[in-house]
Design a protein around this motif. Structure first.
Motif, mmCIF file in Angstrom:
data_model
loop_
_atom_site.group_PDB
_atom_site.id
_atom_site.type_symbol
_atom_site.label_atom_id
_atom_site.label_comp_id
_atom_site.label_asym_id
_atom_site.label_seq_id
_atom_site.Cartn_x
_atom_site.Cartn_y
_atom_site.Cartn_z
ATOM 1 N N ASP A 132 3.727 22.472 -15.079
ATOM 2 C CA ASP A 132 3.121 21.893 -16.277
ATOM 3 C C ASP A 132 4.151 21.742 -17.391
ATOM 4 O OD1 ASP A 132 0.726 21.748 -15.011
ATOM 5 O OD2 ASP A 132 -0.143 23.533 -15.941
ATOM 6 N N MET A 133 5.048 22.716 -17.509
ATOM 7 C CA MET A 133 6.099 22.626 -18.517
ATOM 8 C C MET A 133 7.019 21.437 -18.238
ATOM 9 S SD MET A 133 9.570 23.305 -19.065
ATOM 10 C CE MET A 133 10.019 24.478 -17.784
ATOM 11 N N LEU A 134 7.338 21.208 -16.957
ATOM 12 C CA LEU A 134 8.179 20.077 -16.595
ATOM 13 C C LEU A 134 7.496 18.752 -16.935
ATOM 14 C CD1 LEU A 134 9.505 21.246 -13.095
ATOM 15 C CD2 LEU A 134 10.776 21.203 -15.242
ATOM 16 N N ILE A 135 6.200 18.674 -16.664
ATOM 17 C CA ILE A 135 5.464 17.437 -16.946
ATOM 18 C C ILE A 135 5.415 17.166 -18.446
ATOM 19 C CG2 ILE A 135 3.167 16.390 -16.852
ATOM 20 C CD1 ILE A 135 2.819 17.719 -14.114
ATOM 21 N N ARG B 262 -12.008 7.699 -6.791
ATOM 22 C CA ARG B 262 -11.084 6.928 -7.608
ATOM 23 C C ARG B 262 -10.080 6.199 -6.718
ATOM 24 N NH1 ARG B 262 -9.827 9.043 -12.861
ATOM 25 N NH2 ARG B 262 -7.645 8.712 -12.339
ATOM 26 N N LYS B 263 -9.899 4.919 -6.981
ATOM 27 C CA LYS B 263 -8.884 4.177 -6.241
ATOM 28 C C LYS B 263 -7.484 4.606 -6.669
ATOM 29 C CE LYS B 263 -11.732 0.058 -5.449
ATOM 30 N NZ LYS B 263 -11.844 -1.412 -5.627
ATOM 31 N N LYS B 264 -7.342 4.861 -7.965
ATOM 32 C CA LYS B 264 -6.062 5.273 -8.496
ATOM 33 C C LYS B 264 -5.968 6.787 -8.483
ATOM 34 C CE LYS B 264 -3.058 4.641 -12.515
ATOM 35 N NZ LYS B 264 -2.955 4.081 -13.885
ATOM 36 N N PRO B 265 -4.905 7.368 -7.934
ATOM 37 C CA PRO B 265 -4.793 8.837 -7.912
ATOM 38 C C PRO B 265 -4.705 9.410 -9.315
ATOM 39 C CG PRO B 265 -2.715 7.811 -7.275
ATOM 40 C CD PRO B 265 -3.726 6.714 -7.350
ATOM 41 N N GLU B 266 -5.112 10.659 -9.443
ATOM 42 C CA GLU B 266 -5.051 11.323 -10.738
ATOM 43 C C GLU B 266 -3.605 11.432 -11.210
ATOM 44 O OE1 GLU B 266 -7.597 14.862 -11.209
ATOM 45 O OE2 GLU B 266 -8.233 14.496 -9.153
ATOM 46 N N ARG B 267 -3.442 11.322 -12.518
ATOM 47 C CA ARG B 267 -2.101 11.382 -13.094
ATOM 48 C C ARG B 267 -1.469 12.752 -12.835
ATOM 49 N NH1 ARG B 267 0.223 8.418 -17.246
ATOM 50 N NH2 ARG B 267 -1.777 7.396 -17.590
ATOM 51 N N LEU C 46 6.842 -3.943 -24.364
ATOM 52 C CA LEU C 46 6.461 -3.723 -22.974
ATOM 53 C C LEU C 46 5.371 -2.664 -22.852
ATOM 54 C CD1 LEU C 46 6.900 -4.112 -19.925
ATOM 55 C CD2 LEU C 46 8.761 -2.443 -20.069
ATOM 56 N N HIS C 47 5.527 -1.561 -23.589
ATOM 57 C CA HIS C 47 4.560 -0.464 -23.471
ATOM 58 C C HIS C 47 3.230 -0.785 -24.136
ATOM 59 C CE1 HIS C 47 6.933 -0.147 -27.102
ATOM 60 N NE2 HIS C 47 6.093 0.722 -27.640
ATOM 61 N N HIS C 48 3.124 -1.938 -24.790
ATOM 62 C CA HIS C 48 1.856 -2.334 -25.391
ATOM 63 C C HIS C 48 1.062 -3.279 -24.490
ATOM 64 C CE1 HIS C 48 3.810 -1.449 -29.551
ATOM 65 N NE2 HIS C 48 3.227 -0.376 -29.041
ATOM 66 N N VAL C 49 1.740 -3.925 -23.562
ATOM 67 C CA VAL C 49 1.047 -4.900 -22.707
ATOM 68 C C VAL C 49 0.783 -4.365 -21.299
ATOM 69 C CG1 VAL C 49 1.967 -6.867 -23.984
ATOM 70 C CG2 VAL C 49 3.244 -5.979 -22.023
ATOM 71 N N ILE C 50 1.367 -3.234 -20.946
ATOM 72 C CA ILE C 50 1.044 -2.588 -19.667
ATOM 73 C C ILE C 50 0.498 -1.195 -19.959
ATOM 74 C CG2 ILE C 50 2.770 -3.911 -18.385
ATOM 75 C CD1 ILE C 50 4.581 -1.486 -18.417
ATOM 76 N N SER C 51 -0.311 -0.685 -19.060
ATOM 77 C CA SER C 51 -1.007 0.580 -19.312
ATOM 78 C C SER C 51 -0.106 1.793 -19.151
ATOM 79 C CB SER C 51 -2.214 0.704 -18.376
ATOM 80 O OG SER C 51 -1.798 0.680 -17.017
ATOM 81 N N GLU C 52 0.940 1.679 -18.330
ATOM 82 C CA GLU C 52 1.783 2.847 -18.047
ATOM 83 C C GLU C 52 3.245 2.417 -17.970
ATOM 84 O OE1 GLU C 52 1.988 6.602 -14.895
ATOM 85 O OE2 GLU C 52 0.457 5.059 -14.702
ATOM 86 N N ILE D 195 -7.243 18.958 -9.485
ATOM 87 C CA ILE D 195 -6.276 19.619 -10.360
ATOM 88 C C ILE D 195 -6.938 20.777 -11.093
ATOM 89 C CG2 ILE D 195 -4.830 19.317 -12.393
ATOM 90 C CD1 ILE D 195 -3.600 18.125 -9.972
ATOM 91 N N ASN D 196 -8.166 20.588 -11.574
ATOM 92 C CA ASN D 196 -8.861 21.659 -12.297
ATOM 93 C C ASN D 196 -9.145 22.848 -11.386
ATOM 94 O OD1 ASN D 196 -8.841 20.136 -14.618
ATOM 95 N ND2 ASN D 196 -10.899 19.328 -14.331
ATOM 96 N N VAL D 197 -9.565 22.572 -10.162
ATOM 97 C CA VAL D 197 -9.820 23.658 -9.198
ATOM 98 C C VAL D 197 -8.523 24.397 -8.899
ATOM 99 C CG1 VAL D 197 -10.604 24.190 -6.862
ATOM 100 C CG2 VAL D 197 -11.786 22.449 -8.193
ATOM 101 N N HIS D 198 -7.436 23.653 -8.756
ATOM 102 C CA HIS D 198 -6.138 24.272 -8.481
ATOM 103 C C HIS D 198 -5.700 25.157 -9.648
ATOM 104 C CE1 HIS D 198 -2.319 24.986 -6.798
ATOM 105 N NE2 HIS D 198 -1.638 24.076 -7.468
#
Length: 355
Positions: free
Chosen positions: A145-148, A273-278, A169-175, A303-306
């Motif tokens: 978590d610290m690394l993230i 979810r089609k998209k994996p969790e961040r 660029l960071h305003h027109v794409i989500s990530e 992630i919460n269970v982990h």
């Protein structure tokens, strides 16, 4: 002649734990108190070096101590706890909030004596600490978590550099750190300036149109901001490599846990979810948790269970009721009543990752 009133005999405290010791832990010194009849010098000061911690354990054994309580801030208590526990002592870490000293003089010597006395009469409860195997997993997950979080700071540095160059660029794409964002950033840092060529690097799933993308990629490419962008991107990728190494260690730790079932994990229930969790680990975490816990907690985020498992473990028997668990999490009201009037009923301020 009036007679002087007879002095009432003072009642002796009920001894619950006679073989007890109290330790007040600091960064460089530890003050230890044992019962007065166990040593000629019942309070001693030890250093924080490993050799002196082993000398502390030897002295406690000579004093026939079986149970030790300690008060500490930060993580200074961890080496002491582990060494004493390995040597066979019953060790408890107590909350400093619950062991406030009596009014008057305040010193490390008085603190350790007060701890020893409270433990002798059975007035102290140790803080919850999961088994060593869970503690090891918890250390890996907290480091991850610290690394993230550190990587996220450098994403902000990249966004700042783009803004200073008026690249949106960071305003027109989500990530920004997705497939499209990284491809365009690499091209910009290699010297590409044509907005049409840069816009063509976008993934087919990007919803923004080509014209808008081209407008967002026209800017003022100053060398100082490009230098900042290059370093921030390199550091971000370094952190991602460290996260992958951490994931491999976490998976190795999970494989070492005894499983409660050999049955395969059931199919997920409900819409997925089609998209994996961040920031999700790059291995089958759900299967490992199902094997260890014996149940599939599909209704909760993996992630919460982990996180909950790495902080508490799979055995909650140390909490007799759900109320005790809620109190440990800091989710129950901390009522303060005086004279039948409720003075306060706010929840306690507890820094708890499971909560």
């Amino acid at each position: 002649m009036s007679r002087r009133p007879k002095k009432k005999a003072q009642s002796q405290p009920v001894i619950i734990q006679p073989d007890s010791a109290g330790i007040d832990i600091g960064a460089t010194e530890l003050f230890v108190a044992v019962p007065p009849d166990r040593a000629e010098e019942s309070v001693r000061c030890f250093g924080a070096f490993t050799e002196e911690l082993h000398a502390l354990a030897d002295w406690l054994a000579q004093c026939r101590i079986k149970s030790v309580v300690m008060e500490s801030t930060g993580v200074y208590w961890i080496p002491v706890f582990q060494i004493l526990e390995t040597r066979g002592f019953e060790v408890r870490l107590v909350n400093a909030r619950q062991v406030k000293n009596v009014p008057g003089r305040k010193s490390d010597v008085l603190d350790c004596q007060w701890l020893q006395y409270l433990h002798t009469v059975g007035l102290l409860r140790g803080s919850f600490r999961p088994p060593d195997q869970v503690c090891a997993l918890r250390a890996y997950l907290r480091h991850r978590d610290m690394l993230i979080k550190s990587a996220a700071r450098h994403v902000q540095h990249m966004q700042k550099a783009l803004t200073q160059m008026n690249l949106h660029l960071h305003h027109v794409i989500s990530e920004l750190t997705g497939v499209t964002g990284l491809a365009i950033l690499d091209a910009i840092l290699k010297g590409e300036r044509d907005p049409g060529t840069l816009a063509a690097l976008r993934d087919r799933r990007i919803k923004v149109g080509e014209v808008t993308m081209m407008k967002a990629l026209v800017g003022d490419h100053r060398p100082e901001h490009l230098f900042t962008l290059r370093q921030a991107l390199a550091i971000y990728r370094h952190y991602q490599t460290q996260v992958q190494d951490c994931d491999r260690e976490i998976e190795r730790q999970l494989r070492a846990f005894d499983g409660k079932t050999r049955e395969p994990a059931p199919a997920p229930v409900g819409r997925q979810r089609k998209k994996p969790e961040r920031n999700q680990p790059q291995f089958d975490l759900r299967t490992h948790l199902h094997r260890i816990l014996g149940v599939d907690l599909t209704g909760l985020s993996t992630i919460n269970v982990h996180t909950l498992f790495s902080e508490v473990g799979g055995d909650l028997s140390k909490f007799p009721l759900s109320k005790h668990f809620a109190s440990w999490l800091g989710l129950c009201p901390d009522q303060r009543i005086c004279g039948g009037k409720v003075l306060s009923a706010h929840t306690r301020s507890v820094k708890s990752r499971p909560a």
